[in-house]
Design an enzyme around this catalytic site. Structure first.
Site, PDB file in Angstrom:
ATOM      1  N   TYR A   1       0.812  -1.220   0.000  1.00 52.10           N
ATOM      2  CA  TYR A   1       0.000   0.000   0.000  1.00 52.10           C
ATOM      3  C   TYR A   1       0.846   1.270   0.000  1.00 52.10           C
ATOM      4  O   TYR A   1       1.894   1.346   0.636  1.00 52.10           O
ATOM      5  CB  TYR A   1      -0.874   0.040   1.257  1.00 52.10           C
ATOM      6  CG  TYR A   1      -2.192  -0.661   1.145  1.00 52.10           C
ATOM      7  CD1 TYR A   1      -2.890  -0.760  -0.055  1.00 52.10           C
ATOM      8  CD2 TYR A   1      -2.768  -1.252   2.261  1.00 52.10           C
ATOM      9  CE1 TYR A   1      -4.109  -1.399  -0.134  1.00 52.10           C
ATOM     10  CE2 TYR A   1      -3.994  -1.892   2.197  1.00 52.10           C
ATOM     11  CZ  TYR A   1      -4.653  -1.963   0.996  1.00 52.10           C
ATOM     12  OH  TYR A   1      -5.852  -2.599   0.929  1.00 52.10           O
ATOM     13  N   GLU A   2       0.314   2.287  -0.674  1.00 60.71           N
ATOM     14  CA  GLU A   2       0.890   3.645  -0.673  1.00 60.71           C
ATOM     15  C   GLU A   2       2.349   3.663  -1.113  1.00 60.71           C
ATOM     16  O   GLU A   2       3.140   4.463  -0.646  1.00 60.71           O
ATOM     17  CB  GLU A   2       0.759   4.285   0.719  1.00 60.71           C
ATOM     18  CG  GLU A   2      -0.631   4.235   1.304  1.00 60.71           C
ATOM     19  CD  GLU A   2      -1.698   4.699   0.324  1.00 60.71           C
ATOM     20  OE1 GLU A   2      -1.429   5.629  -0.452  1.00 60.71           O
ATOM     21  OE2 GLU A   2      -2.801   4.134   0.341  1.00 60.71           O
ATOM     22  N   GLY A   3       2.670   2.789  -2.024  1.00 64.50           N
ATOM     23  CA  GLY A   3       4.045   2.674  -2.498  1.00 64.50           C
ATOM     24  C   GLY A   3       4.738   1.529  -1.790  1.00 64.50           C
ATOM     25  O   GLY A   3       4.797   1.479  -0.559  1.00 64.50           O
TER      26      GLY A   3
END
Length: 598
Positions: free
Chosen positions: A439-441
């Site tokens: 998630y989120e990178g």
């Protein structure tokens, strides 16, 4: 299924004793955030998470979400639990008074969020994503947009999402294809498909507000041509009331490795009405408001998973009888000793415990930095605080999600064969937690952000404010003989952190691939040193409490012993990462792509 118990004692230790939240809150003007109020809120959150949310965790995994003709039904019990969540005022906790929030500190809310995530990762994601939606609209939306969307989002009767990823476009957002064409009334018409949208469709709230990146036809290529839009499932009148259905549809939901109780959606925008946030082609900058908040939230998921897995593994290790201790019988009344007496089981339990408690300290500190950014009046302090946040956010996100996943693996291992069986719930924690590393990178993306953009990009300047804090703490305690076992290793590793930064910078000047080759090892090295620093600070607090005759002697002694474990058994891992960095990138790049044969 492990019975979750909110770690109230440790939450209070970190907030009140380690980080002195009372003075922190009073200085920033959060006058209502007294210790009595904090204790009451934590206590009520513990009841809700333990009695209502946690019992739904295994149900959510077994049933999953159901998609029918674009509509998603959540697992049994989720809708009622979310109703209780809203009726209890939990979505409003740290939101602005102006829009119906309680105006309490963000750091208090983050600690509450950890409890919900430990109890039920899938459930916690539904309201969790709304915080980023709110932060984005509040920071960059027009006054009209704020009045239209924020009150119901704050209330929790509406939820929010973040729509970035497309089938062909993940991290490289500049490749997006979703189009936004200007309408005569100033709104935009959005067309395109987004995938992997968590909580993108469900039956818990009356409306879902999507924050969407798209490209206006005249926009420049790449990241410079990204714009940001508010796109609700149901259109919203200017007075905030719901209007007709927008051109937003859930095409399907994913069948996943974990977090089955949360709907991961394909969302199709078919001429959907969208409202531009900020200026055209400046959307990526606005989106980072959402992304940075989400990164800290994902780091919290790692800590939450470590805590939940530790609790389950600890209870099992105390009960499960297997073999005799090699140092002598510990349970003479039974046929074997409980497995908690065996050193290897203790290694895994202490790894889990040190990750959960050390990570909690780091994240609580980061959350206090967020408080300062929001409420501090001294601009110089705010600037320094933002620098610390910029440095530590990618470290926390990647390091704590990776170690959180490791902790859940230990949970399965401690249970042995039973850990691989679904009824115990340990393998679910492991499956649910792996997504936090993505998630989120991903970890690699966070590492590149840290090393390339922030460390190399600032020529190391971004390190200075936090390094100053570490150095000051070490200097203040270097003559304390009881602290020597903590201070000396941290000083040595902090010095090596600086030297590695210089080494990578010099190598990268000759070969830019050295940055990519070193980045993950650099971030993990930084993570171990950073968490070691917080463990040393916790050990110091515990030592002082014991010296002053504190009643909770066992708690403080355990804190010191866990700090010793982290320094002696976890921090040395950083040396392996340093060795990899010093060995360079050549061995990674020497094999031709065509030679990756099988």
């Amino acid at each position: 299924m492990p019975e979750y118990k909110a770690p109230i004692r440790d939450l209070k230790f970190v907030m009140q004793e380690l980080l002195d939240c009372e003075n922190h809150y009073q200085h920033l003007g959060y006058e209502d955030a007294s210790i009595d109020m904090i204790d009451a809120i934590i206590g009520e959150a513990a009841k809700l998470t333990e009695q209502v949310v946690a019992p739904l965790n295994q149900i959510g995994d077994q049933q999953g979400c159901t998609w029918t003709d674009g509509n998603v039904t959540t697992p049994d019990g989720f809708k009622d639990a979310y109703k209780q969540y809203v009726e209890g005022g939990w979505p409003t906790l740290s939101q602005s008074l102006e829009f119906g929030g309680q105006g309490l500190p963000h750091s208090l809310n983050m600690n509450i969020a950890e409890m919900f995530s430990s109890a039920n990762h899938s459930f916690a994601m539904y309201p969790g994503l709304s915080h980023g939606t709110l932060a984005t609209i509040e920071a960059h939306g027009s006054e009209t947009q704020k009045q239209q969307f924020m009150p119901k989002l704050v209330e929790g009767t509406w939820t929010g999402t973040m729509c970035l990823t497309e089938p062909h476009c993940g991290t490289d957002l500049g490749m997006l294809r979703t189009k936004a064409e200007l309408n005569e009334d100033g709104t935009y018409s959005l067309s395109g498909t987004k995938i992997f949208i968590s909580a993108g469709e469900h039956d818990l709230s009356d409306n879902i507000v999507h924050i969407v990146i798209a490209r206006i036809p005249s926009a420049p290529a790449g990241n410079k041509g990204i714009s940001l839009f508010i796109v609700p499932k149901f259109n919203v009148n200017q007075d905030g009331s719901i209007s007709d259905r927008n051109g937003v549809n859930c095409g399907s939901i994913e069948h996943k490795m974990g977090i089955n109780g949360n709907a991961t959606c394909v969302i199709n925008f078919d001429g959907a009405i969208g409202h531009l946030i900020g200026e055209p082609n400046r959307g990526l900058k606005c989106m980072f408001t959402f992304m940075n908040a989400a990164r800290i939230g994902v780091a919290s998921e790692g800590v939450a998973a470590a805590e939940a897995s530790f609790q389950g593994a600890l209870a099992y290790a105390k009960d499960r009888l297997q073999m005799r201790s090699i140092s002598g019988v510990k349970n003479p009344q039974g046929p074997a000793d409980p497995i908690i007496v065996h050193p290897d089981v203790r290694r895994m339990l202490l790894t889990q415990k040190s990750i959960a408690e050390g990570g909690r300290a780091l994240l609580s500190y980061l959350a206090q930095l967020v408080d300062i950014v929001h409420a501090e009046k001294d601009e110089a302090i705010k600037v320094e605080t933002e620098t610390k946040l910029a440095l530590l956010t990618p470290i926390a996100k990647a390091f704590l999600s990776e170690l959180g996943f490791e902790a859940t693996s230990h949970g399965v291992q401690i249970f042995g064969g039973h850990g691989f069986i679904k009824e115990w719930g340990m393998e679910q924690l492991m499956r649910d937690t792996k997504i936090s590393c993505l998630y989120e990178g991903t970890t690699g993306i966070q590492a590149l952000d840290l090393l390339a953009r922030k460390i190399i990009g600032t020529k190391g300047e971004i390190l200075k404010p936090f390094s100053k804090d570490v150095t000051l703490f070490c200097q203040q305690n270097m003559d304390d003989t009881a602290m020597a076992e903590f201070i000396q290793p941290i000083m040595a590793y902090a010095k090596e952190w600086h030297q590695l930064t210089v080494t990578i910078g010099a190598k990268a000047a000759k070969n830019p691939d050295e940055i990519g080759g070193a980045s993950v090892d650099y971030l993990m090295f930084a993570g171990y040193v950073t968490v070691a620093y917080f463990w040393a600070k916790m050990a110091k607090v515990a030592q002082d409490k014991l010296a002053n005759g504190a009643e909770d002697k066992a708690f403080y002694e355990a804190k010191i012993k866990t700090a010793q474990f982290f320094i002696q058994r976890m921090l040395p891992r950083a040396s392996g990462h340093a060795a990899c960095i010093n060995n360079g990138v050549d061995s990674m790049m020497s094999l031709d792509s065509e030679d990756f044969a099988f």
